[in-house]
Scaffold this motif. Sequence first.
Motif, PDB file in Angstrom:
ATOM      1  N   GLY A 119      23.521  23.128  86.280  1.00  0.00           N
ATOM      2  CA  GLY A 119      24.161  23.221  87.590  1.00  0.00           C
ATOM      3  C   GLY A 119      23.186  23.574  88.694  1.00  0.00           C
ATOM      4  N   THR A 120      22.100  24.230  88.344  1.00  0.00           N
ATOM      5  CA  THR A 120      21.084  24.597  89.332  1.00  0.00           C
ATOM      6  C   THR A 120      20.132  23.444  89.642  1.00  0.00           C
ATOM      7  N   GLY A 121      20.389  22.274  89.055  1.00  0.00           N
ATOM      8  CA  GLY A 121      19.545  21.115  89.315  1.00  0.00           C
ATOM      9  C   GLY A 121      18.315  21.064  88.452  1.00  0.00           C
ATOM     10  N   THR A 122      18.182  22.001  87.523  1.00  0.00           N
ATOM     11  CA  THR A 122      17.023  22.022  86.633  1.00  0.00           C
ATOM     12  C   THR A 122      17.347  21.262  85.347  1.00  0.00           C
ATOM     13  N   ASP A 123      16.295  20.775  84.711  1.00  0.00           N
ATOM     14  CA  ASP A 123      16.467  19.995  83.473  1.00  0.00           C
ATOM     15  C   ASP A 123      15.959  20.790  82.278  1.00  0.00           C
ATOM     16  N   THR A 124      16.558  20.534  81.141  1.00  0.00           N
ATOM     17  CA  THR A 124      16.027  21.132  79.919  1.00  0.00           C
ATOM     18  C   THR A 124      16.453  20.291  78.722  1.00  0.00           C
ATOM     19  N   THR A 125      15.825  20.579  77.605  1.00  0.00           N
ATOM     20  CA  THR A 125      16.126  19.855  76.379  1.00  0.00           C
ATOM     21  C   THR A 125      16.633  20.833  75.325  1.00  0.00           C
ATOM     22  N   PHE A 126      17.833  20.590  74.860  1.00  0.00           N
ATOM     23  CA  PHE A 126      18.388  21.397  73.775  1.00  0.00           C
ATOM     24  C   PHE A 126      18.178  20.661  72.461  1.00  0.00           C
ATOM     25  N   LEU A 141      29.988  17.219  68.127  1.00  0.00           N
ATOM     26  CA  LEU A 141      29.965  18.682  68.249  1.00  0.00           C
ATOM     27  C   LEU A 141      29.171  19.118  69.472  1.00  0.00           C
ATOM     28  N   VAL A 142      28.051  18.435  69.713  1.00  0.00           N
ATOM     29  CA  VAL A 142      27.216  18.793  70.861  1.00  0.00           C
ATOM     30  C   VAL A 142      27.982  18.534  72.162  1.00  0.00           C
ATOM     31  N   ARG A 143      28.659  17.388  72.234  1.00  0.00           N
ATOM     32  CA  ARG A 143      29.460  17.088  73.440  1.00  0.00           C
ATOM     33  C   ARG A 143      30.535  18.145  73.652  1.00  0.00           C
ATOM     34  N   ARG A 144      31.199  18.538  72.575  1.00  0.00           N
ATOM     35  CA  ARG A 144      32.266  19.540  72.696  1.00  0.00           C
ATOM     36  C   ARG A 144      31.688  20.901  73.072  1.00  0.00           C
ATOM     37  N   ILE A 192      25.166  16.002  80.506  1.00  0.00           N
ATOM     38  CA  ILE A 192      24.369  15.446  79.409  1.00  0.00           C
ATOM     39  C   ILE A 192      23.778  14.114  79.881  1.00  0.00           C
ATOM     40  N   ASN A 193      22.461  14.046  79.910  1.00  0.00           N
ATOM     41  CA  ASN A 193      21.792  12.801  80.321  1.00  0.00           C
ATOM     42  C   ASN A 193      21.577  11.868  79.135  1.00  0.00           C
ATOM     43  N   SER A 194      21.270  12.449  77.990  1.00  0.00           N
ATOM     44  CA  SER A 194      21.125  11.612  76.799  1.00  0.00           C
ATOM     45  C   SER A 194      21.262  12.470  75.552  1.00  0.00           C
ATOM     46  N   LEU A 195      21.758  11.838  74.505  1.00  0.00           N
ATOM     47  CA  LEU A 195      21.827  12.475  73.191  1.00  0.00           C
ATOM     48  C   LEU A 195      21.105  11.568  72.214  1.00  0.00           C
ATOM     49  N   SER A 196      20.279  12.150  71.359  1.00  0.00           N
ATOM     50  CA  SER A 196      19.625  11.312  70.362  1.00  0.00           C
ATOM     51  C   SER A 196      19.590  12.036  69.025  1.00  0.00           C
ATOM     52  N   GLY A 197      19.603  11.264  67.958  1.00  0.00           N
ATOM     53  CA  GLY A 197      19.553  11.810  66.607  1.00  0.00           C
ATOM     54  C   GLY A 197      20.935  12.068  66.050  1.00  0.00           C
ATOM     55  N   ASP A 198      21.017  12.043  64.732  1.00  0.00           N
ATOM     56  CA  ASP A 198      22.281  12.311  64.039  1.00  0.00           C
ATOM     57  C   ASP A 198      22.278  13.702  63.417  1.00  0.00           C
ATOM     58  N   GLY A 199      21.269  14.441  63.618  1.00  0.00           N
ATOM     59  CA  GLY A 199      21.127  15.785  63.056  1.00  0.00           C
ATOM     60  C   GLY A 199      19.731  15.903  62.484  1.00  0.00           C
ATOM     61  N   PRO A 200      18.822  16.559  63.205  1.00  0.00           N
ATOM     62  CA  PRO A 200      19.046  17.277  64.450  1.00  0.00           C
ATOM     63  C   PRO A 200      19.451  16.337  65.594  1.00  0.00           C
ATOM     64  N   VAL A 201      20.123  16.923  66.580  1.00  0.00           N
ATOM     65  CA  VAL A 201      20.474  16.184  67.792  1.00  0.00           C
ATOM     66  C   VAL A 201      19.697  16.787  68.954  1.00  0.00           C
ATOM     67  N   THR A 202      19.053  15.916  69.722  1.00  0.00           N
ATOM     68  CA  THR A 202      18.339  16.355  70.914  1.00  0.00           C
ATOM     69  C   THR A 202      19.162  15.971  72.133  1.00  0.00           C
ATOM     70  N   ALA A 203      19.427  16.936  72.989  1.00  0.00           N
ATOM     71  CA  ALA A 203      20.245  16.695  74.188  1.00  0.00           C
ATOM     72  C   ALA A 203      19.405  16.966  75.434  1.00  0.00           C
TER      73      ALA A 203
END
Lengths: 135, 348
Positions: free
Chosen positions: A97-104, A36-39, A81-92
Motif C-alpha cells: 500500500g505504501t507503493g513499495t515492492d517486495t518478494t514473498f 493459499l497465497v492468494r487467500r 499481487i503482481n505475479s505468482l510463480s511456482g507450485d511450492g515453493p511459491v514466489t509472490a
Amino acid sequence: MKARKTLSALTRIIAIAALVAVIGGCAAGGDSPQDLVRRFFSDVNAGNYDNITSYLDSSAQNYNQVNQTYWENALNPDYTINSLSGDGPVTAQVTEGTGTDTTFEFTFSGSEGNMFNPSDYKIKTISDGGSTIFQ
Amino acid sequence: MLQTTHTGSGRTRRALGCAALLGILAAAPALAQDASVVYLEGEPELRTPQGTTDWLDFGMSLAAGDSVVTGSNDFVELEQGSASTIQVDPDTVFTIREVEVDGQRQTVMSNSVGSVRYRFNRIAGRGEPRIGTSSVVAGIRGTEVTVYAGADGSSLFLVDSGEVEVTSAGQSVSLTENEGVEVPVGGPPGEKFEVIGRELNFADWAASRRGDFLDDPLGSLDGVATRLDEFSTEAATWYQNYLDAKEQSDAARERIGEIQDEQERQTYRDETWRPLADQTGAAILNYRYHALSALSLRRYVLGPMYMEMKTRNILQQDAQYREFVDRFDEIVGSFEDAFVQYLEDTDI
C-alpha cells in the motif's frame, strides 16, 4: 483369433489406463499452494488475521506464538499481487500500500489431492525479501 | 587479466584468464577467499579498486577490493568454493577487502548499504573471514548470518546458526543461533535479542513426576511457582522490548509513506523498516513463548496437582491439604495477574 484376443487385451489396458488418468487428473479439491497465497493476501488486506491460522502448518515453530499483533507488525498491506510463480515453493511479487515492492516466498507441507481426498497444503514458512517472518 | 569492451554502454566486462588466475593464486594464498558469481538476477555491477564499473556475469571472480553493486531488481549469489555462500540482496553495495592482522592477511566482507546473507559451510580456522558493515565487523564460526546496513549507518546482525562475535566501540557481543543485535553508528552493540523456538510443552511432565509430587506436594507447588516467576520475568522483559521496538517500527512504517522519491522509499522500506519490523516481531514471539510455556505449565502440571490432591483428600481434608489449597490459589492468582495480558482467547 489370436490377433483378436491380443486386440481385446490391448483395449482393456488402454481403457484402464484412461480411467486411471481421468481419476488422477480430476480436480482434486482443496487449495493449491497458489490458492493459499492468494487467500493469505486477501485476508491480510481485509484485516481477517484470524483466518490466516487455518492456512498455516500447525507443526511450524511459531504456529502458536503468532497472533494478530504479530501479523500487523510483520506485514505492510494493502498488497497487490503482481505475479505468482511456482507450485511450492511459491514466489509472490507484490506491491504494498505504501507503493513499495517486495518478494514473498512461501513453502508448504502437504500434498496434492485426488478424486477421493482433497489437497491438504499448509504454509510452512513465509519470507519477505529474505527475512523469515514465519517458520 | 582480460578485459573486453561492453558493447553500447562503454563499460568494460572483465573475465579472468586461466593463466592469470593461477598466477594470482600462487602469489597470494589469501586470495583463495575469492568469490565467484554462481547466480544473478537483473543487471548487477562490479566496481573494481581502479574505479572501473563492469557488468557482473556468471562465473566471474571477485578479488580483494572489488565491490558488487545491486539495483532494486538485482540479486547476486557468490560462492567461495565449497566454503561459503553469499547472497547479495537488492540495493546493496558488497565489498571484499583484505586487511593485515598480526602479520596475517585476513578477508573482510562487508556491505555499506543493503543486506547480505552469509552461509559458511566449514568450521573456520585461523584464516576465517570477517564480515560486517562499513562501521562494524564481526568474526564468524560455521555460521549462517544476515547483515543489514542501515541508511543511517546502523547495523543489524541476525544469526540463523553458528556463532558471531560483533565488535563496535571497543565492546563485543557474542551471538549464537537465533540471536540478533543492532549496532548504532559509532556506538557499542545494543542488547542482543533472540528468536526462540516453539514454546515448552509440559503435557508429559506431570505423569513422569507424579511420585515426586506425592512425596512433597507443597515443595512441588513451590517448584512450579518458581518456574512461573521465571516465565513471568522473561515475558515482561520481552513485552517491554516489544513496546520499545514497536514505537520505532511504527514510526518507520509511517515514514515510508511520506517519502516522495520512489527509489528512496523502497530503500528505506528494505533497509530501515524491515529490520525494525523483524526486531519487533522477534520480541512478540519471545514474550508469547514465555507466556505459552507458562500456560502449558499451569494446564498440564499445576492443574493435575490440584486434582490429584483433591481426589486423595475428598473425605478427609486436614491442615496439610488446606495449606496446599491456599498455596495453589495464591499461585493461580499470580498466574492470572502475570500472564493473561499476553494470552489470546484461542490460547486458552
